[in-house]
Design a protein around this motif. Structure first.
Motif, PDB file in Angstrom:
ATOM      1  N   GLN A 131      35.146  43.358  36.152  1.00 17.83           N
ATOM      2  CA  GLN A 131      35.128  43.133  34.706  1.00 17.83           C
ATOM      3  C   GLN A 131      35.060  41.650  34.385  1.00 17.83           C
ATOM      4  N   VAL A 132      35.834  40.839  35.091  1.00 18.59           N
ATOM      5  CA  VAL A 132      35.789  39.387  34.891  1.00 18.59           C
ATOM      6  C   VAL A 132      34.371  38.868  35.092  1.00 18.59           C
ATOM      7  N   PRO A 159      35.477  32.812  32.256  1.00 19.23           N
ATOM      8  CA  PRO A 159      35.523  31.618  33.114  1.00 19.23           C
ATOM      9  C   PRO A 159      36.747  31.597  34.018  1.00 19.23           C
ATOM     10  N   GLY A 160      36.590  30.971  35.176  1.00 23.41           N
ATOM     11  CA  GLY A 160      37.720  30.737  36.048  1.00 23.41           C
ATOM     12  C   GLY A 160      37.522  31.244  37.461  1.00 23.41           C
ATOM     13  N   ASN A 161      38.317  30.671  38.373  1.00 25.32           N
ATOM     14  CA  ASN A 161      38.327  31.105  39.764  1.00 25.32           C
ATOM     15  C   ASN A 161      39.262  32.291  39.942  1.00 25.32           C
ATOM     16  N   ALA A 213      40.574  33.111  36.285  1.00 26.49           N
ATOM     17  CA  ALA A 213      40.118  34.327  35.608  1.00 26.49           C
ATOM     18  C   ALA A 213      40.883  35.550  36.087  1.00 26.49           C
ATOM     19  N   LEU A 214      41.265  35.556  37.365  1.00 27.07           N
ATOM     20  CA  LEU A 214      42.014  36.677  37.936  1.00 27.07           C
ATOM     21  C   LEU A 214      43.056  36.116  38.889  1.00 27.07           C
ATOM     22  N   GLY A 230      41.593  36.728  30.749  1.00 26.29           N
ATOM     23  CA  GLY A 230      41.662  37.030  32.174  1.00 26.29           C
ATOM     24  C   GLY A 230      42.747  38.049  32.494  1.00 26.29           C
ATOM     25  N   PHE A 231      43.031  38.209  33.797  1.00 33.05           N
ATOM     26  CA  PHE A 231      43.948  39.255  34.244  1.00 33.05           C
ATOM     27  C   PHE A 231      44.904  38.729  35.305  1.00 33.05           C
ATOM     28  N   ILE A 232      46.083  39.312  35.320  1.00 33.63           N
ATOM     29  CA  ILE A 232      47.066  39.069  36.376  1.00 33.63           C
ATOM     30  C   ILE A 232      47.488  40.430  36.915  1.00 33.63           C
TER      31      ILE A 232
END
Length: 902
Positions: free
Chosen positions: A568-569, A575-577, A683-684, A710-712
């Motif tokens: 999904q990201v 954005p993001g690593n 991002a994750l 984003g997600f955690i």
């Protein structure tokens, strides 16, 4: 006492603007405890009452200088000439941050930079550099500055007009800085030269910096710390829902300074977005594995499960070996079932039935069509998913078949959602569509398998499919059936194959998407020649998951969740690593990197943090879900050592993703601070740390870097008590509740965008300015309705609460907190009806409703979170039927009962 104070000022005309300034600070987690000072230069008592709820100090400043004709000077000008005297008005602080009333904080990084700048060089400011870059008449700005220097200081310093103006609407200074004195002196000189004070403060500060202090002795901050909108309008990022710089990489603005009267009113304006479109917006602060088993049932592990066998008592497993149909895939070891009365006509397999069920779940409430139902096995799964189903089958003309299907559907509890039509497709389908003026969002074709029937079914399905529609096929192993899917593909529909026993296919268009399905990894799947050109859903992923299984302790549910979130990201291009804290043997790291390789639309890395030499020492709080101390479980200190070269590197190279992974060995407390900047935006984030302190280290160092969308994913929330405590302790630190989505007994995931903020409100807010979250006031009342009960009765009970509150002198003193589970939409609708009834009744009596209680429908919190919320409730309001969070009935019933006069 804090070491830093943020100061602002306003008169009555700027009150609405300064409300945004203050709330933009207070409504951020970092701003809950920061000290705020307010300089009153002409607010009304009512305005000061509101301001007093949010700030720590209110001071009415003096003029500070001997100003001729002082009574004729507008009082708001005090806010200009008092700025060099901030340490005197608010003594005892080390750092003073000034923010104009027409500026507001969007991103706390600006406050952090202002604080650091003052500590480093005593004074920090932001230059106005954009005027000369983007204004078509840059000399007009220089002429304005020149006139200011001449007005206040004569011709001696007029050469400064070519220097960028250092805007004093946002600045910071240390208590010990000499700039205060230099500024005071220059301001005194300016006042002696001109009674026009409107630009005296800024000219004086600029002269003090450029001439007396030296620009090298002042910390110059980036433009996003004080974005002056008259210089250049920012862009709106619709994904992050933030104002950003108007050039890549679209850095979010820290402080927006509304330095144009056009934007100082409430009218919206047209702004551009980062994706090239336009929006109508306001710049103001927005308030608010071999087996002896021969055949078996298989269901894709990612799908929601349902069991309807009891409703089909004559369904049984049949050996497909003797069956004469050439397209029955007898080599697939899944159970093939049929009704004992007709053992040659099979049902869809359990795996295939679950594709139907999960697809219907995505289209709940929509119209659906089934062509070919037989005895209703597939029908029951579709209807159980919540669609309104029309079914066409000539076999339904047989009373025995009709009766059997009818009874099974009734037994399954879905008969009311199903219309059974005896007849042949396509004629009967045409008739229903025209008579009922119907368009179907979901269509399942499993009728006559001989050509040209499947093609004709597809053609009529297309004619009466909704704009956003999905069409499923069964038995694509037959070339005749595949003609229908081929037709839709050639007509421009998206198409895909599900590798199931008899092969299903899907065609879709519009805004709908087919469900994800993982082919049975134990099967060596093949495709018949007539389907070779179709993509197969997740066939490669199935193989990847099999490879990583031996390199991870994560079960399928948590692996699938990681995969889904990562995909999904990438698909949404958030954005993001990716960051994984707690890698062990590296299977989940390799899976995430594989997702990056196959789906990411932008460059990304997977940062893999672990000691790789074993678990660190746990603490007393680190016990498993049974209460056993961590070191007594076999997974304590020193366990799970996994050298990189023997584990992570092996599986990563096997998947071809080693170049995307950055392994970082060491304790989190040592490595995370060092790598924060290199990791940058996240991002994750996969937090698989087990222990309390390790989990806290992850959140403290990376939470603020996780993109808002984003997600955690937290691996050990349910298994390790220390991990769960860390999650909730961190919630308290930031003043919010996470919306935790359960993965399995232990794993959960969250998105910062779903956080539920706890906000204490102390006065009635307008409907448009109510902050989102759990609103608390002076009298906080918990209600735990059983929303599914008889609606009229519940509405009457709610009216009995709302009416006396609305009739009370101060209804805004009440905050009503409703448990919204399991259906927050139903909860809101019921509450709105009750509130509307009372409002109408009171208006009919001639009562004006200018204020109201604060109502929060709270859904998605787990019992641990409710346990932390309950102490903030003063009362409960009992109802005839109630639903309580699991295990918390005693705690809730200990709350005093709210008694209201009728």
């Amino acid at each position: 006492m804090n070491s830093t104070i943020i100061v602002t000022a306003a008169d009555s005309k700027f009150f609405e603007l300064v409300q945004g300034t203050i709330l933009s600070i207070r409504e951020k987690p970092q701003g809950h405890s920061v000290d705020i000072g307010f300089l009153d230069v002409g607010c009304t008592p009512e305005q000061l009452q509101w301001i007093g709820q949010y700030v720590d100090h209110i001071v009415e400043p003096d003029w500070n200088y001997d100003i001729p004709d002082i009574d004729r000077q507008p009082k708001y000008l005090k806010a200009l000439v008092c700025r060099p005297f901030l340490p005197e008005y608010f003594p005892g602080y080390e750092v003073y941050i000034w923010i104009d009333a027409d500026a507001w904080v969007q991103d706390w990084s600006a406050i952090e930079l202002l604080t650091l700048g003052a500590r480093y060089k005593n004074l920090a400011v932001v230059p106005e550099l954009l005027n000369t870059l983007f204004d078509p008449y840059p000399f007009s700005h220089q002429a304005f500055h020149l006139s200011g220097y001449i007005k206040y200081f004569g011709d001696v310093y007029n050469h400064l007009y070519i220097r960028p103006i250092l805007n004093d609407g946002v600045f910071s200074g240390s208590n010990s800085g000499i700039h205060w004195v230099a500024w005071k002196n220059r301001l005194s000189q300016a006042i002696s030269m001109s009674l026009d004070l409107s630009f005296s403060d800024q000219c004086s500060l600029n002269l003090a910096i450029y001439n007396d202090l030296g620009i090298d002795n002042v910390q110059i901050l980036p433009l996003f710390c004080n974005w002056t909108v008259h210089s250049k309008l920012p862009l709106w990022d619709p994904k992050r829902k933030l104002w950003v710089e108007p050039w890549k990489p679209y850095i979010p603005l820290g402080i927006l300074h509304i330095t144009t009267y056009k934007a100082k009113d409430r009218k919206t304006h047209v702004a551009h977005t980062t994706d090239g479109f336009k929006v109508e917006a306001s710049l103001w602060y927005p308030r608010s594995h071999s087996s002896p088993i021969r055949r078996y049932d298989y269901v894709s592990a990612n799908q929601k499960k349902i069991y309807l066998d009891y409703n089909f008592p004559l369904m049984t497993a049949i050996d497909p070996g003797p069956h004469p149909w050439p397209y029955l895939r007898k080599e697939v070891p899944h159970l093939w079932t049929a009704d004992l009365r007709q053992p040659t006509i099979g049902f869809v397999s359990r795996d295939e039935a679950h594709i139907l069920y999960n697809t219907a779940l995505k289209l709940q409430g929509k119209n659906a069509l089934e062509i070919g139902c037989w005895l209703g096995w597939s029908t029951a799964h579709l209807a159980a998913g919540g669609v309104i189903l029309d079914v066409v089958d000539p076999a339904l003309a047989d009373p025995q078949i009709y009766g059997s299907a009818d009874q099974s559907l009734r037994s399954a509890g879905v008969r009311s959602n199903v219309n059974l039509y005896p007849g042949y497709s396509p004629g009967k389908v045409e008739e229903i569509a025209q008579q009922e003026d119907c368009r179907w969002s979901l269509i399942f074709i499993d009728g006559n398998h001989d050509s040209p029937a499947p093609l004709q079914d597809a053609q009529v399905a297309e004619r009466y499919a909704a704009e956003d529609a999905l069409i499923l096929f069964h038995d694509l192993a037959s070339p005749d059936v595949a003609e229908g899917l081929n037709y839709l593909r050639d007509r421009g529909w998206n198409t895909m194959i599900y590798q199931t026993m008899q092969i299903m296919g899907v065609a879709w268009r519009g805004k709908v998407k087919p469900v994800e399905h993982i082919p049975d990894p134990a099967v060596n799947w093949t495709l018949p020649e007539h389907l070779k050109d179709y993509p197969v859903c997740n066939l490669e992923l199935s193989r990847v998951l099999e490879k990583v299984k031996s390199f991870t302790l994560l079960g399928f549910e948590r692996l699938w969740s990681l995969y889904s979130l990562a995909k999904q990201v990438c698909e949404e291009d958030i954005p993001g690593n990716f960051v994984e804290c707690g890698v062990c043997r590296g299977g989940s790291s390799a899976l995430l990197a594989w997702v990056i390789k196959n789906y990411s639309r932008r460059p990304r890395r997977l940062y893999a943090f672990d000691t790789f030499s074993g678990m660190p020492d746990p603490t007393e709080v680190d016990r498993d879900y049974r209460g056993v101390a961590a070191n007594d479980t076999g997974f304590g200190s020193g366990a799970l050592a996994a050298p990189i070269s023997e584990n992570l590197e092996v599986i990563a190279r096997e998947l071809g993703v080693w170049d995307l992974i950055v392994p970082v060995p060491g304790l989190f407390a040592d490595t995370l601070p060092i790598y924060r900047d290199q990791v940058s935006e996240v991002a994750l984030l996969h937090a698989d740390a087990d222990w309390y302190q390790s989990t806290m280290d992850i959140f403290h160092h990376f939470y603020d870097q996780v993109h808002s969308q984003g997600f955690i994913q937290i691996d050990d929330y349910g298994h390790w008590q220390g991990c769960r405590k860390a999650v909730h302790d961190f919630e308290q630190e930031i003043g919010a509740f996470f919306r935790l989505h359960s993965v399995d007994y232990s794993g959960v995931w969250l998105s910062p965008s779903e956080n539920l903020v706890v906000i204490r409100v102390r006065d009635s807010l307008t409907e448009t300015s109510k902050p989102q979250g759990i609103r608390l006031s002076k009298i906080n009342v918990g209600l735990f309705p059983y929303w599914e009960m008889e609606t009229e009765q519940l509405i009457q009970e709610l009216e009995g609460l709302l009416e006396p509150i609305l009739r009370s002198p101060q209804p805004e003193d009440y905050a009503l907190i409703f448990l919204g589970d399991p259906d927050p939409q139903l909860a809101n609708q019921t509450l709105e009806i009750a509130a509307g009834n009372i409002a109408l009744r009171l208006m009919e009596e001639g009562l004006e409703l200018s204020r109201e209680p604060f109502c929060s429908v709270v859904a998605g919190l787990n019992p641990y979170q409710w346990e932390r919320l309950i102490p903030q409730l003063n009362y409960r309001y009992p109802l005839k039927r109630e639903r309580f969070p699991k295990g918390l009935r005693p705690a809730i019933q200990k709350l005093p009962v709210l008694l209201l006069a009728s």
